[in-house]
Each structure stands twice: as structure tokens, then as C-alpha cells.
Design a protein around this motif. Structure first.
Motif, PDB file in Angstrom:
ATOM      1  N   LYS A  13       6.712  18.778   0.055  1.00 17.94           N
ATOM      2  CA  LYS A  13       5.315  19.000  -0.334  1.00 17.94           C
ATOM      3  C   LYS A  13       5.010  20.493  -0.350  1.00 17.94           C
ATOM      4  CE  LYS A  13       3.201  14.758  -0.347  1.00 17.94           C
ATOM      5  NZ  LYS A  13       2.195  14.222  -1.256  1.00 17.94           N
ATOM      6  N   MET A  14       5.553  21.199   0.624  1.00 27.37           N
ATOM      7  CA  MET A  14       5.323  22.641   0.701  1.00 27.37           C
ATOM      8  C   MET A  14       6.008  23.361  -0.460  1.00 27.37           C
ATOM      9  SD  MET A  14       3.335  23.585   3.127  1.00 27.37           S
ATOM     10  CE  MET A  14       2.296  22.124   3.068  1.00 27.37           C
ATOM     11  N   TYR A  41       1.269   4.075  -2.953  1.00 33.22           N
ATOM     12  CA  TYR A  41       1.216   5.509  -2.631  1.00 33.22           C
ATOM     13  C   TYR A  41       2.430   6.227  -3.205  1.00 33.22           C
ATOM     14  CZ  TYR A  41       1.250   9.844   0.036  1.00 33.22           C
ATOM     15  OH  TYR A  41       1.285  11.167   0.392  1.00 33.22           O
ATOM     16  N   ASN A  72       3.524   9.030  -6.263  1.00 31.59           N
ATOM     17  CA  ASN A  72       4.372  10.196  -6.047  1.00 31.59           C
ATOM     18  C   ASN A  72       5.581  10.201  -6.975  1.00 31.59           C
ATOM     19  OD1 ASN A  72       3.612  12.130  -3.815  1.00 31.59           O
ATOM     20  ND2 ASN A  72       3.167  10.154  -2.858  1.00 31.59           N
ATOM     21  N   GLU A 113       0.830  -1.213   0.000  1.00 26.72           N
ATOM     22  CA  GLU A 113       0.000   0.000   0.000  1.00 26.72           C
ATOM     23  C   GLU A 113       0.860   1.256   0.000  1.00 26.72           C
ATOM     24  OE1 GLU A 113      -3.531   0.231   2.500  1.00 26.72           O
ATOM     25  OE2 GLU A 113      -3.411  -1.942   2.791  1.00 26.72           O
ATOM     26  N   PHE A 114       1.883   1.228   0.834  1.00 24.08           N
ATOM     27  CA  PHE A 114       2.807   2.361   0.849  1.00 24.08           C
ATOM     28  C   PHE A 114       3.518   2.455  -0.505  1.00 24.08           C
ATOM     29  CE2 PHE A 114       6.888   4.430   1.676  1.00 24.08           C
ATOM     30  CZ  PHE A 114       6.483   5.551   2.372  1.00 24.08           C
ATOM     31  N   LEU A 117      10.259  15.460   3.881  1.00 26.79           N
ATOM     32  CA  LEU A 117       9.145  15.084   3.017  1.00 26.79           C
ATOM     33  C   LEU A 117       8.063  16.154   3.038  1.00 26.79           C
ATOM     34  CD1 LEU A 117       7.924  11.449   2.862  1.00 26.79           C
ATOM     35  CD2 LEU A 117       6.307  13.283   2.532  1.00 26.79           C
ATOM     36  N   PHE A 118       7.765  16.625   4.230  1.00 27.37           N
ATOM     37  CA  PHE A 118       6.770  17.682   4.360  1.00 27.37           C
ATOM     38  C   PHE A 118       7.265  18.963   3.697  1.00 27.37           C
ATOM     39  CE2 PHE A 118       4.818  21.212   6.706  1.00 27.37           C
ATOM     40  CZ  PHE A 118       3.507  20.954   6.362  1.00 27.37           C
ATOM     41  N   ASP A 137       6.580  22.112  -3.279  1.00 26.82           N
ATOM     42  CA  ASP A 137       5.796  21.778  -4.455  1.00 26.82           C
ATOM     43  C   ASP A 137       4.632  22.746  -4.608  1.00 26.82           C
ATOM     44  OD1 ASP A 137       5.190  19.638  -6.570  1.00 26.82           O
ATOM     45  OD2 ASP A 137       3.306  19.776  -5.464  1.00 26.82           O
ATOM     46  N   LEU A 138       3.930  22.993  -3.527  1.00 31.45           N
ATOM     47  CA  LEU A 138       2.830  23.962  -3.541  1.00 31.45           C
ATOM     48  C   LEU A 138       3.350  25.346  -3.907  1.00 31.45           C
ATOM     49  CD1 LEU A 138       0.538  23.083  -0.494  1.00 31.45           C
ATOM     50  CD2 LEU A 138      -0.004  22.966  -2.925  1.00 31.45           C
TER      51      LEU A 138
END
Lengths: 172, 172
Positions: free
Chosen positions: A117-118, A36, A40, A32-33, A113-114, A120-121
Motif C-alpha cells: 500500500k505504501m 474487499y 483491490n 465481505e473480505f 500488504l502494508f 502504491d502511494l
DNA sequence: TCATTAGTTCATAATTTACAGAACTAATTT
DNA sequence: AAATTAGTTCTGTAAATTATGAACTAATGA
């Protein structure tokens, strides 16, 4: 299937108490990971290696352990590990008198990782700002809506450091 | 190249003032946005259609306009538009006495897009919580680090509504 | 010196994807 | 009734992706 458990007579640092057998839940979670992380942009095998290093009872695994646990070839294992090393997702330790490398998820990985994501935004927001510059709409309503989103993203980015501080305070 | 500009004698609602010619900056931005959305799992052609609808001077474009502007086949256009309709990224309006559909980016799209990013983080967080349940690490430090991340994600999710409210207040 | 270990690199095979082109449909217009 | 419009669906395929196995290297060990 090959027996890999070796009983070295002295075992200073390596946590060899656990063996490598994975429970069904662990295998399931790796998949599952894996899916996911495929979404990505990771290659399937690369994503599975991340999953394995994440759910394994042992934090640090060798090349062969990874290859055998996931049933992937040595070349696929080599490729995946180098991929993850290059992108900074994993790292390894070594032990004197042992030629193997012991791979583990990089400890800073979650914050990174976070962060990613930021970023990326933030990149998306940059694109959208350029959209407003290059397009020439008759009705201002369209630009207004897009501006809202851009503005909120900027606001969120500004507030992020203080959010992190507040969170840290909230859990003392 | 085909001439597509038609001079209808009455033109009530459709904003036909602008023609479809794209500037170089617009074309460039379609590609960059396209690549960005490819990395988000969209097919190349689908990503380009989103880009076009975003940067075009006209907010609403027809099937043929999209097909010609991007130089993609009718089947690719059909596939892309249905994809984007199904996933709720675009919508269309019609005008009586005109069989064409006029496609545009869904106005709620930005908030939805952000919502989706947050849901994605939430899904990841769910996976990581299960990771903590199934794995059995000797050293608690590993679980602690992962727990930090999970905890921050939960905190962020909690704070999001109030963040949005604050943002709205901040821009009156 | 020969064997083994711990990988890497390369050629190739197996999928997967992504699109074009053609044939098709269903509604409208002539 | 024939032609046009606005698409859809199907088939084939080119290109990209992903993994395999075999051959290789470089270091250690017997």
C-alpha cells in the motif's frame, strides 16, 4: 457432498482436530473480505480463497478442501491457488507420505500488504511529481496544492520507519 | 480535427490564454495515471478524464474540450463527468452569459484521496478484527501475527493527526 | 497392471463492462 | 419559428473477464 474426513492412524504434524465446517459468520466474512479484495483487483474466486484461508479454523487447507468449501471447480481452484502462490500471498507445506499440499496465508503477508500500500502511494507520488513537470499552469495556486500533497507523502514515507520502531516500543 | 480556439473579444475570468493542445509527455502521463486509476477501480474513460484535468495546462475544461482531447464519445464523457461529480473528485464553475460548465479537479481532492486510502485501511482492519472473533485456531501464533498487523494499523490511525501537524510545522 | 489421487490445461460458455451512436431534451440564440 | 448549444439517456455490441467441465498428466498405491 462427499465425506472427506479420514481417520489416519498416525497424525504427527497436521492439525486435523478441527473439521472444515464453516459457521455462518465465517461464510459471511469470506464474502465481505472477498468483495474487499475484488476491489483491490483480485478475481472473485481468488479473493474468496484468501478469505477462506483467513477465516478458517484450520490454518492449512488442501486443494480439495478449498474447492469444496467454496464450491468452485477444480480448474478455478487451481488457477486461484497458482495466482496466490505467484503473487506471494500464500505458501504451502507438505508432509512425507502425503501427496497433498497444505496451503496457508503467508505469515509475512500483513507487513507485505502494508508495504505494498505504501509503495502504491509512492508510485502515485512519482506520477504527481511528473504532473508538475509537464503541465504549465497560469495560476501557481494549483501547483501549490498539488505540491502540498506530494510533500506530505514524502514526509510520511520518511517517517514510516521511525513510526514502526515507535509502535514496536509502545507495545512491550 | 476541428478548430476549437475562439477569440472572444472580452474574457474576464476564464483563463483562455492556453489552448488545449497536449504535449506527448502530457498524453503519456494521462495514460499512465489512467492505468493507475483503473487499478483503483475507475472505468478507463473516467480515469482518463481525471488524468486530463490533472495534466492539462488549463485547470478548467469544458465538456467538449474533454470529449475531443480524449477522443471519447459524448455519452462516455457525460457518464465520466457525472461519475466524478458524484464521487466528489471534480467540480465545475460557470460564468454568466456562458452556458458551458468548466470542470476541474476538486481542490480538496488530494487530502480527500489520502483520507480515503486511510479509511480503506481502517475498513480492512475492521474486517480483520472480525476474523479474529469468528475463527478458532489451535495455534495462537496465527492470531498473534494478525493481531500485530491490526495493532499497527490502529497505532497509525491514532498517530495520523499528529503526523499531519508535525508535517505542517516542518515546512514553515 | 489397473485404479486412484492430486492436480493442470484447454475449449468453451456465461457474465460483465465499457463504450459508441443515435435519438432525445431543454435552454438559448437567431 | 427554426437552429444551435450543451448536454442526457437509451440501445446495441465488442471486448474482456471469469468460471466450468472434460480431457489430460504424472505420481502413487493396490
Amino acid at each position: 457432498m462427499k465425506l472427506t474426513t479420514t481417520f489416519a492412524s498416525f497424525n504427527l504434524c497436521k492439525e486435523k482436530t478441527k473439521d472444515m465446517t464453516l459457521s455462518n459468520e465465517q461464510r459471511q466474512l469470506i464474502e465481505e473480505f472477498g468483495i474487499y479484495q475484488e476491489n483491490n483487483g483480485f478475481q472473485p474466486a481468488v479473493a474468496r480463497v484468501m478469505g477462506l484461508l483467513l477465516v478458517s479454523d484450520r490454518a492449512e487447507l488442501t486443494f480439495d478442501e478449498i474447492s469444496e468449501a467454496l464450491n468452485i471447480s477444480k480448474s478455478a481452484t487451481s488457477n486461484a491457488l497458482n495466482m496466490l502462490l505467484n503473487t506471494g500471498h500464500i505458501e504451502y507445506t507438505t508432509f512425507s507420505g502425503d501427496r497433498k499440499r497444505y496451503f496457508r496465508i503467508k505469515s509475512s503477508n500483513w507487513r507485505d500488504l502494508f508495504e505494498k500500500k505504501m509503495q502504491d502511494l509512492s508510485y502515485l507520488n512519482g506520477l504527481l511529481k511528473r504532473v508538475l513537470e509537464v503541465r504549465n499552469r497560469e495560476l501557481p495556486i494549483y501547483d501549490a496544492k498539488l505540491n502540498d500533497f506530494i510533500s506530505f507523502m514524502d514526509y510520511l514515507k520518511d517517517r514510516m520507519p521511525s513510526l514502526i520502531t515507535e509502535w514496536e516500543k509502545s507495545r512491550t
